[in-house]
Enzyme design. Structure first.
Site, PDB file in Angstrom:
ATOM      1  N   GLU A  55      96.907  52.593  40.511  1.00 49.74           N
ATOM      2  CA  GLU A  55      97.390  53.700  39.675  1.00 49.74           C
ATOM      3  C   GLU A  55      96.898  55.059  40.177  1.00 49.74           C
ATOM      4  O   GLU A  55      96.208  55.802  39.471  1.00 49.74           O
ATOM      5  CB  GLU A  55      96.992  53.483  38.217  1.00 49.74           C
ATOM      6  CG  GLU A  55      97.728  52.314  37.597  1.00 49.74           C
ATOM      7  CD  GLU A  55      97.555  52.197  36.086  1.00 49.74           C
ATOM      8  OE1 GLU A  55      96.602  52.767  35.552  1.00 49.74           O
ATOM      9  OE2 GLU A  55      98.381  51.527  35.463  1.00 49.74           O
TER      10      GLU A  55
ATOM     11  N   GLU B  52     101.906  45.174  36.570  1.00 54.21           N
ATOM     12  CA  GLU B  52     101.123  44.853  35.374  1.00 54.21           C
ATOM     13  C   GLU B  52     102.103  44.852  34.214  1.00 54.21           C
ATOM     14  O   GLU B  52     102.791  45.851  33.972  1.00 54.21           O
ATOM     15  CB  GLU B  52     100.035  45.907  35.127  1.00 54.21           C
ATOM     16  CG  GLU B  52      98.984  45.951  36.218  1.00 54.21           C
ATOM     17  CD  GLU B  52      97.877  46.971  35.938  1.00 54.21           C
ATOM     18  OE1 GLU B  52      97.738  47.412  34.777  1.00 54.21           O
ATOM     19  OE2 GLU B  52      97.173  47.333  36.888  1.00 54.21           O
TER      20      GLU B  52
HETATM   21  C1  GLA Z   1      96.112  50.043  33.867  1.00 57.46           C
HETATM   22  C2  GLA Z   1      95.229  49.654  35.026  1.00 57.46           C
HETATM   23  C3  GLA Z   1      94.505  48.376  34.800  1.00 57.46           C
HETATM   24  C4  GLA Z   1      94.000  48.303  33.402  1.00 57.46           C
HETATM   25  C5  GLA Z   1      95.156  48.431  32.467  1.00 57.46           C
HETATM   26  C6  GLA Z   1      94.826  48.178  31.010  1.00 57.46           C
HETATM   27  O1  GLA Z   1      97.411  49.680  33.931  1.00 57.46           O
HETATM   28  O2  GLA Z   1      95.908  49.592  36.239  1.00 57.46           O
HETATM   29  O3  GLA Z   1      93.458  48.307  35.717  1.00 57.46           O
HETATM   30  O4  GLA Z   1      93.077  49.320  33.208  1.00 57.46           O
HETATM   31  O5  GLA Z   1      95.665  49.716  32.601  1.00 57.46           O
HETATM   32  O6  GLA Z   1      93.790  48.883  30.532  1.00 57.46           O
END
Ligand code: GLA
Ligand code: ZN
Length: 648
Positions: free
Chosen positions: A142, A300
């Site tokens: 991210e 995700e």
């Molecule tokens: C994001 C991050 C993950 C985790 C999720 C949920 O999407 O990429 O590492 O932190 O949020 O908290």
């Protein structure tokens, strides 16, 4: 179609690994993402690399026919690195260095960070180069276009400006630095936007460039990593996972050189009751598909109730785990990876729920996930298929940045009109592409270009050509306002679009949280809010007029014949009724076959592959819905997806 999970072997006792892998295999999991935060276990001491534990995990999965996505762990360098290089952290707006203790502290430009990242990526990619289980690489995690105010980043910003403007004279002119005696007489005087002023107090031209620079910065880091990965693992696809955050980099530039886009997809677990609250999750999925105009991955995916830094949200209702997984496929995903296999029992994210709860007893959500895995196997013919669309919506990161720098009026935000137009065309059962403003418009019949605020001459020309050659363009208020530097254009609005709109604004009215009634000539009622242009038509036909305020009777929506096409102009930010009415009329006029009368929250999309068209009909609501489709009644349970395939 492929289902995967995010798994953290380093968080669990080794005795759990094999049982987890067995259950994954039995359930139909085909892919596992690993290691994005595992640096302290991969290089526990400087220069000591320990891949054995990761090998063991990768081998466990590979032995069960499960592939892996490996991540460069560069988002969390270990503490020994900061101990040795205390200034390797990001610096905040007031000049204070960030403190370690959470995650993502590193300044991506710091020499030591680059050195250690490079060595880690080299070692890791060399180590796994021959491993057949590796299906793809994820860069970092991210990546956000944060503003880092350290001296390394400041120097990089000055270099970026030198490359763009060449001379201080050109830079001073572009920024209008004469205002408040801000003219630079040396490059060293250039500072980042320090201080806790609202952004709107700073020079908008300077701020737009700073946002562009911050975005380029992160893109440079991603491209730099991709190059190292490709050198050792040629042929393996490389991505990074994005989300919709406060500091988004320009996704269109970010993914130019990466192989596919992957996105972190957390649809809300509480749908809003108010239809005017334009929650449309499909918008985000369509935006992701549009980044490379190709199938994408979810890296995700929502697995349980979200919470940790915020109070815990609702658990996904029955139907959501499976339904939202299939919704991602319906909008162009080919792989959906769930975050995460099991809820963490340790660490700050222990309340961000995985598929399996803390108890390690698979429950309702897991059983639904297992059903999804089965459903995904029946969809192999959809892999790689297109969501062909007649309608496109243009998105510009310049506009996203510029509207954040200067909020126009209370309640106004850039994406709202994009979302409302998207919802209106999607309600007609159409695929809708959301694409970068620089993309070719070939093949579309309708192009929505909302709020074309910061002007790019190439884009203006392409929109003119598209309409002239028979296309339909939908423009809105706040278009043609700024030049490419974010300075105001000295002409009546919508300036560069005036000829194609066939109307111009004599003045405008920011009305913020107030609203004003309006009606279409056929009697349909709607509302305007936030912003109203006071228009004079000069050739355009008036389709709707305002019913109140000092501009009562003035045009709220116009339509103009331009070349062999049509140009609509929406002079306000409407309620949803305005967009529904306009989209229906414009689609019919453009000869696009639409489905009328779909109930709210029912989404229909199609994916066309070789020899087959698959239609996805999704009830994105918590209630059963019945409706007529192709002469038959279809009843869908809450969050049920109905899929049909037709050979062509
Ligand atoms: C994001 C991050 C993950 C985790 C999720 C949920 O999407 O990429 O590492 O932190 O949020 O908290
Ligand atoms: Zn920095």
């Amino acid at each position: 179609m492929r289902i995967g999970v995010d798994y953290y072997p380093e968080h669990w006792d080794k005795s759990l690994w094999a049982a987890d892998a067995d259950l994954m295999q039995k359930t139909g999991v085909k892919l596992v993402r690993l290691a994005e935060f595992a640096w302290c276990r991969l290089e526990p001491r400087e220069g000591v690399f320990t891949f054995e534990w990761l090998d063991e995990a990768v081998n466990l999965f590979a032995a069960r026919g499960i592939d892996v996505v490996l991540c460069t762990p560069t988002s969390c360098p270990p503490l020994w690195l900061y101990e040795k290089h205390p200034d390797a952290v990001m610096v905040e707006k007031d000049g204070t260095p960030t403190r370690t203790g959470i995650r993502g502290h590193r300044c991506i430009n710091h020499e030591a960070v680059r050195f250690h990242c490079q060595r880690m990526i080299e070692k890791m990619t060399q180590h796994y180069a021959e491993n057949k289980a590796v299906a793809a690489w994820q860069i970092d995690n991210e990546l956000e276009a944060y503003f880092c105010f350290c001296e390394t980043c400041n120097a990089k910003f000055r270099e970026w400006l030198k490359t763009k403007y060449g001379t201080l004279a050109a830079l001073n002119k572009a920024y209008g630095n004469v205002v408040w005696s801000g003219e630079y007489s040396s490059w060293e005087q250039i500072q980042p936007p320090y201080g806790h002023y609202p952004d709107a107090w700073l020079n908008p031209a300077f701020m737009l460039d700073y946002a562009r620079f911050a975005s380029d910065n992160v893109i440079d880091f991603a491209n730099w990593q991709a190059e190292i990965i490709r050198k050792n693992c040629p042929g393996l696809p490389v991505t990074t996972n994005v989300w919709f955050c406060g500091h988004m980099p320009d996704f269109y530039k970010e993914f130019k050189n990466l192989d596919f886009i992957s996105y972190d997809n957390y649809p809300t677990t509480k749908l809003p009751d108010n239809p005017e609250e334009c929650y449309t999750h499909a918008f985000h999925l369509d935006m992701m598909r549009g980044v490379k105009r190709a199938p994408f991955w979810v890296m995700e995916q929502l697995s349980g109730g979200m919470g940790c830094w915020a109070p815990m949200a609702r658990m996904p209702e029955p139907g959501m785990i499976k339904g939202y997984g299939l919704q991602a496929f319906a909008h162009g995903a080919d792989t959906v990876v769930f975050f995460r296999w099991r809820t963490a029992n340790i660490g700050a994210e222990m309340h961000w729920h995985g598929l399996i709860d803390h108890s390690n007893v698979p429950g309702r959500r897991f059983h639904e996930f297992a059903e999804l895995c089965k459903a995904a196997e029946t969809l192999q013919n959809v892999q790689g298929a297109d969501n062909r669309a007649d309608v496109a919506i243009l998105l510009s990161f310049d506009n996203e940045f510029a509207f954040k720098i200067q909020p126009q009026t209370n309640g106004y935000y850039y994406l709202e009109q994009l979302q409302r137009l998207h919802a209106a065309f999607a309600a007609l059962g159409l695929n809708v592409d959301i694409i970068g403003q620089h993309e070719s418009l070939e093949g579309y019949r309708i192009v929505c270009a909302p709020e074309m605020y910061v002007t790019d001459e190439g884009v203006v020309q392409r929109l003119h050509d598209f309409a002239a050659q028979g296309g339909t363009v939908i423009l809105t208020t706040r278009s043609g306002v700024k030049d490419e530097h974010n300075n105001a254009i000295m002409a009546q609005l919508p300036t560069v679009y005036r000829d194609m709109v066939g109307a111009y604004a004599t003045e405008y009215a920011p009305i913020g949280y107030d609203s004003v009634a309006l009606h279409f000539t056929d009697g349909t009622k709607a509302e305007g809010k936030q912003w109203c242009d006071v228009l004079e038509a000069e050739g355009a036909e008036v389709m709707a007029s305002f019913d109140g305020e000092f501009f009562k009777g003035k045009a709220a929506v116009t339509r103009n014949a331009y070349g062999s096409g049509k140009v609509y102009y929406i002079a306000t930010v409407g309620n949803q009724a305005l967009y529904h009415h306009l989209a229906h009329g414009a689609a019919e006029e453009a000869g696009i076959a639409v489905i009328s009368g779909l109930p709210p929250q029912v989404e229909i999309t199609t994916r066309t592959g070789s020899g087959a068209v698959t239609r996805f009909i999704f009830n994105n609501s918590g209630r059963e819905q019945s409706f007529m489709l192709d002469g038959e009644t279809l009843t869908l349970a809450p969050f049920e997806m109905h899929i049909t395939t037709k050979e062509v």
